[in-house]
Design a protein around this motif. Sequence first.
Motif, PDB file in Angstrom:
ATOM      1  N   LYS A 162      49.163  20.388  47.091  1.00 22.80           N
ATOM      2  CA  LYS A 162      48.489  19.117  46.950  1.00 22.80           C
ATOM      3  C   LYS A 162      48.463  18.610  45.536  1.00 22.80           C
ATOM      4  CE  LYS A 162      47.858  18.319  51.426  1.00 22.80           C
ATOM      5  NZ  LYS A 162      48.947  17.399  52.236  1.00 22.80           N
ATOM      6  N   ASN A 163      48.262  19.719  44.620  1.00 22.34           N
ATOM      7  CA  ASN A 163      48.219  19.320  43.139  1.00 22.34           C
ATOM      8  C   ASN A 163      49.360  19.501  42.176  1.00 22.34           C
ATOM      9  OD1 ASN A 163      45.238  18.624  43.167  1.00 22.34           O
ATOM     10  ND2 ASN A 163      44.971  20.699  43.837  1.00 22.34           N
ATOM     11  N   LEU A 164      50.163  20.194  42.959  1.00 22.02           N
ATOM     12  CA  LEU A 164      51.672  20.454  42.102  1.00 22.02           C
ATOM     13  C   LEU A 164      52.053  19.198  41.521  1.00 22.02           C
ATOM     14  CD1 LEU A 164      53.248  22.991  41.869  1.00 22.02           C
ATOM     15  CD2 LEU A 164      54.812  21.994  43.335  1.00 22.02           C
ATOM     16  N   ARG A 165      52.464  19.565  40.153  1.00 25.26           N
ATOM     17  CA  ARG A 165      53.405  18.554  39.371  1.00 25.26           C
ATOM     18  C   ARG A 165      54.571  18.894  38.854  1.00 25.26           C
ATOM     19  NH1 ARG A 165      50.200  14.342  37.399  1.00 25.26           N
ATOM     20  NH2 ARG A 165      51.481  14.191  35.745  1.00 25.26           N
ATOM     21  N   THR A 166      54.797  20.333  38.767  1.00 24.12           N
ATOM     22  CA  THR A 166      56.107  20.682  38.411  1.00 24.12           C
ATOM     23  C   THR A 166      56.500  21.807  39.129  1.00 24.12           C
ATOM     24  OG1 THR A 166      55.521  20.225  35.829  1.00 24.12           O
ATOM     25  CG2 THR A 166      57.307  21.805  36.290  1.00 24.12           C
ATOM     26  N   LEU A 167      57.829  21.643  39.755  1.00 25.65           N
ATOM     27  CA  LEU A 167      58.369  22.658  40.333  1.00 25.65           C
ATOM     28  C   LEU A 167      59.829  22.971  40.108  1.00 25.65           C
ATOM     29  CD1 LEU A 167      58.380  24.449  43.048  1.00 25.65           C
ATOM     30  CD2 LEU A 167      59.158  22.428  44.383  1.00 25.65           C
ATOM     31  N   VAL A 168      59.974  24.425  39.850  1.00 26.75           N
ATOM     32  CA  VAL A 168      61.323  24.899  39.326  1.00 26.75           C
ATOM     33  C   VAL A 168      61.677  25.895  40.311  1.00 26.75           C
ATOM     34  CG1 VAL A 168      62.692  25.793  37.459  1.00 26.75           C
ATOM     35  CG2 VAL A 168      60.776  24.398  36.889  1.00 26.75           C
ATOM     36  N   LEU A 169      62.813  25.493  41.156  1.00 27.15           N
ATOM     37  CA  LEU A 169      63.291  26.577  41.957  1.00 27.15           C
ATOM     38  C   LEU A 169      64.680  26.980  41.252  1.00 27.15           C
ATOM     39  CD1 LEU A 169      62.869  25.153  45.470  1.00 27.15           C
ATOM     40  CD2 LEU A 169      61.368  26.575  44.320  1.00 27.15           C
ATOM     41  N   GLN A 170      64.894  28.445  40.948  1.00 25.33           N
ATOM     42  CA  GLN A 170      66.016  28.928  40.318  1.00 25.33           C
ATOM     43  C   GLN A 170      66.477  30.060  41.067  1.00 25.33           C
ATOM     44  OE1 GLN A 170      64.958  30.152  36.339  1.00 25.33           O
ATOM     45  NE2 GLN A 170      67.111  30.220  35.546  1.00 25.33           N
ATOM     46  N   GLN A 171      68.010  29.935  41.436  1.00 32.54           N
ATOM     47  CA  GLN A 171      68.535  31.067  42.127  1.00 32.54           C
ATOM     48  C   GLN A 171      68.005  31.272  43.561  1.00 32.54           C
ATOM     49  OE1 GLN A 171      68.839  34.595  39.869  1.00 32.54           O
ATOM     50  NE2 GLN A 171      69.557  33.508  38.043  1.00 32.54           N
ATOM     51  N   VAL A 172      67.613  30.136  44.072  1.00 28.53           N
ATOM     52  CA  VAL A 172      67.092  30.063  45.538  1.00 28.53           C
ATOM     53  C   VAL A 172      67.990  29.268  46.442  1.00 28.53           C
ATOM     54  CG1 VAL A 172      65.005  29.114  46.726  1.00 28.53           C
ATOM     55  CG2 VAL A 172      64.798  30.014  44.399  1.00 28.53           C
ATOM     56  N   ILE A 173      67.851  29.722  47.650  1.00 28.01           N
ATOM     57  CA  ILE A 173      68.424  28.968  48.848  1.00 28.01           C
ATOM     58  C   ILE A 173      67.831  27.804  49.479  1.00 28.01           C
ATOM     59  CG2 ILE A 173      69.666  29.243  51.181  1.00 28.01           C
ATOM     60  CD1 ILE A 173      70.072  32.255  50.766  1.00 28.01           C
ATOM     61  N   VAL A 174      68.489  26.805  49.046  1.00 21.25           N
ATOM     62  CA  VAL A 174      67.526  25.510  49.226  1.00 21.25           C
ATOM     63  C   VAL A 174      68.293  24.733  50.670  1.00 21.25           C
ATOM     64  CG1 VAL A 174      67.018  23.271  48.399  1.00 21.25           C
ATOM     65  CG2 VAL A 174      67.283  25.070  47.051  1.00 21.25           C
ATOM     66  N   LYS A 175      67.498  24.557  51.634  1.00 19.29           N
ATOM     67  CA  LYS A 175      67.723  23.720  52.859  1.00 19.29           C
ATOM     68  C   LYS A 175      66.929  22.506  52.964  1.00 19.29           C
ATOM     69  CE  LYS A 175      68.982  27.915  55.301  1.00 19.29           C
ATOM     70  NZ  LYS A 175      68.679  28.624  56.854  1.00 19.29           N
ATOM     71  N   ASN A 176      67.497  21.615  53.766  1.00 17.26           N
ATOM     72  CA  ASN A 176      66.789  20.290  53.773  1.00 17.26           C
ATOM     73  C   ASN A 176      65.358  20.178  54.417  1.00 17.26           C
ATOM     74  OD1 ASN A 176      66.828  17.480  53.266  1.00 17.26           O
ATOM     75  ND2 ASN A 176      67.074  17.196  55.265  1.00 17.26           N
ATOM     76  N   THR A 177      65.213  21.281  55.385  1.00 17.42           N
ATOM     77  CA  THR A 177      63.715  21.608  55.863  1.00 17.42           C
ATOM     78  C   THR A 177      62.857  21.847  54.980  1.00 17.42           C
ATOM     79  OG1 THR A 177      64.252  23.818  56.459  1.00 17.42           O
ATOM     80  CG2 THR A 177      64.905  22.097  58.193  1.00 17.42           C
ATOM     81  N   LEU A 178      63.385  22.729  53.848  1.00 18.42           N
ATOM     82  CA  LEU A 178      62.181  23.111  53.026  1.00 18.42           C
ATOM     83  C   LEU A 178      61.874  22.067  51.966  1.00 18.42           C
ATOM     84  CD1 LEU A 178      60.998  25.157  50.984  1.00 18.42           C
ATOM     85  CD2 LEU A 178      63.116  25.744  49.910  1.00 18.42           C
ATOM     86  N   VAL A 179      63.013  21.123  51.718  1.00 19.10           N
ATOM     87  CA  VAL A 179      62.833  20.011  50.570  1.00 19.10           C
ATOM     88  C   VAL A 179      62.042  19.021  51.331  1.00 19.10           C
ATOM     89  CG1 VAL A 179      63.930  17.959  49.527  1.00 19.10           C
ATOM     90  CG2 VAL A 179      65.142  20.380  49.540  1.00 19.10           C
ATOM     91  N   GLN A 180      62.169  18.717  52.671  1.00 16.27           N
ATOM     92  CA  GLN A 180      61.401  17.621  53.502  1.00 16.27           C
ATOM     93  C   GLN A 180      59.868  18.130  53.448  1.00 16.27           C
ATOM     94  OE1 GLN A 180      63.234  17.426  57.115  1.00 16.27           O
ATOM     95  NE2 GLN A 180      64.325  15.589  56.629  1.00 16.27           N
TER      96      GLN A 180
END
Length: 589
Positions: free
Chosen positions: A179-197
């Motif tokens: 809830k308090n996250l301000r910066t998120l960096v995903l590197q060399q990660v498999i990304v799907k729309n369910t995760l992004v949502q």
Amino acid sequence: MKSCVKLENELPDHIISYIFSKLALKDLVKTSALSKQWIHEWGLRMDLNFDLYTMSDYNTDQDLSQILPLCQRFHFQSEFATRLDQFMLHYKGAMIRSIRVKFPLCNEHRDVIDRLISKGIAKGAEHIQLLFSFETTDTTISILPYKFSLILLPKNDSVTYLHLQNCLLVKPRYFSRLKNLRTLVLQQVIVKNTLVQTLCSNCKHLVDFTLDDCKITSELIIIIPSLLHLKIVNVGCYYREPINIIASSLLSLEYSCLKHYLEHPLSIKAPKLSKFGFRGIVFSNNNGLSGLKNVTTIVFDSLLSDLSRNILPNLFSECPQLEDVTFKNCLFKSSINNKFTSSKLRQLIILDSVVNDSPSPPSEISIDALNLSSFEYTGYTTRIISFTAPRLSKVFWDTSERENIPHLFDPIASLPHIENLAMIVGSLQVKELAKVLVRFQNLRKLELNIDGACDPTMDYFWLLDIATASQHLQKLTLNIKNLYPEHSHMVGFKRQKNECAGFSHNVLEYVEFRGCVCSINVFELATHLLRSANSLKKMIFRSSHKVYLGGGRWTTYFNACGGHCWLGNNVIYEMLKDEVNEQCQLIIL
């Protein structure tokens, strides 16, 4: 031990704690054993950094694959994980501010990493970096990345910064964390729309979001009202899934695709977007410019589609607020004219551009920009450039790759009103350039980088002619990169007292010589400047050779003369000391 007792008695506690905060973890525990008072100091460390340097005797921050052979790597990973676990087991600090692990750990060490994260978050950790990148050329090795389970995070977690590299994200069915996250960096990660949502719906305060070298396997819909900065960079997947961005507060967007891969179709709905960067082979019609209506800064990099037909005709009409435009490594293919027409454009940068490869004549670049103040250009071939830019005051121009092309300085010759000029020229171009620059009366700063073979007959008195014509000149910088330094050594020479009658200057304050400047001709120039520049405050000689390459890029050449002809401080000082007056400093670096 006596020294330790002395430190205990003489140094305040906050100074001792500060010293401990600068030690690597492997040294921290050793040092604390020297004194009973210090035995718990290492437990007060709030910023925990675990990497190859801080946790082992390897005095390097290199990747593990560059240090150990493959047969030893897996054993060392287990040893590293054991050391990390033992450290956290004995850690007695009441508070942890940040955790950083930079080491190729994998899912085999999941229990150790889970315990680290759980303990860190329980003690209030706000900043977490798990950098587990693993590089190997052995295709037979299959290593399961660490599975980062979001269930590790409690509902009241304090994490504001999260950087995950080479991890598998395991999302619980119901998730209400970060809830308090301000910066998120995903590197060399498999990304799907369910995760992004899931992230979009929970991270209500997210302002910086980066997807770096990620595999995007489905259409992405990024809806984050609080988001200010978004990066989707180094995409290297053959999937061309669309990326839809809906961000009412978004200010900057950067997208880049690795070479030989396909770009994702972009749909952008961000009314406040002011800065946009795109690197890829094709900026397709599906992307378009319609979502960039309020953009003020735009950068296109490595486009091989025909800019003359696909982008330039609509760029300034679709993006009427543009003030800063950059094209890097792009292709202007058509033989038609390329027009940059805008009343708001203030800076234009064209770097390493390529002309059309057809037999037709090269197209003309025409610039009609009333408020343009800065222009930078480098390229391997000549393009005819015409200017209608009455307020243009700052120019960078690189001609070093085009020694034998006629009319090379025609565009520069049409700009005698500019005040700040930086150029990279070949040594064979100097005479022609000197004829052009003596027409410039408004120069305030001049930086010349001369690149090429040494001509022992060349003097530099032509710079005095330019200074005489430019009576407003305040700063003069001369870089010399001599490709054949053996011809410029000053060994056994006798100094000649050449005269340059009639030179005087009342404004010049700063002169700098860089690189291969140990030539008698350079010293004669310096002598005349010291004698006749009445306001000169500082003259600097540097052995290093720092050159601006355009677009914010710099390079430095050390030992520019092969390390043989730099005279040293004493010789230069002896050469020029009689010419230096009280108001001027002579500095040799």
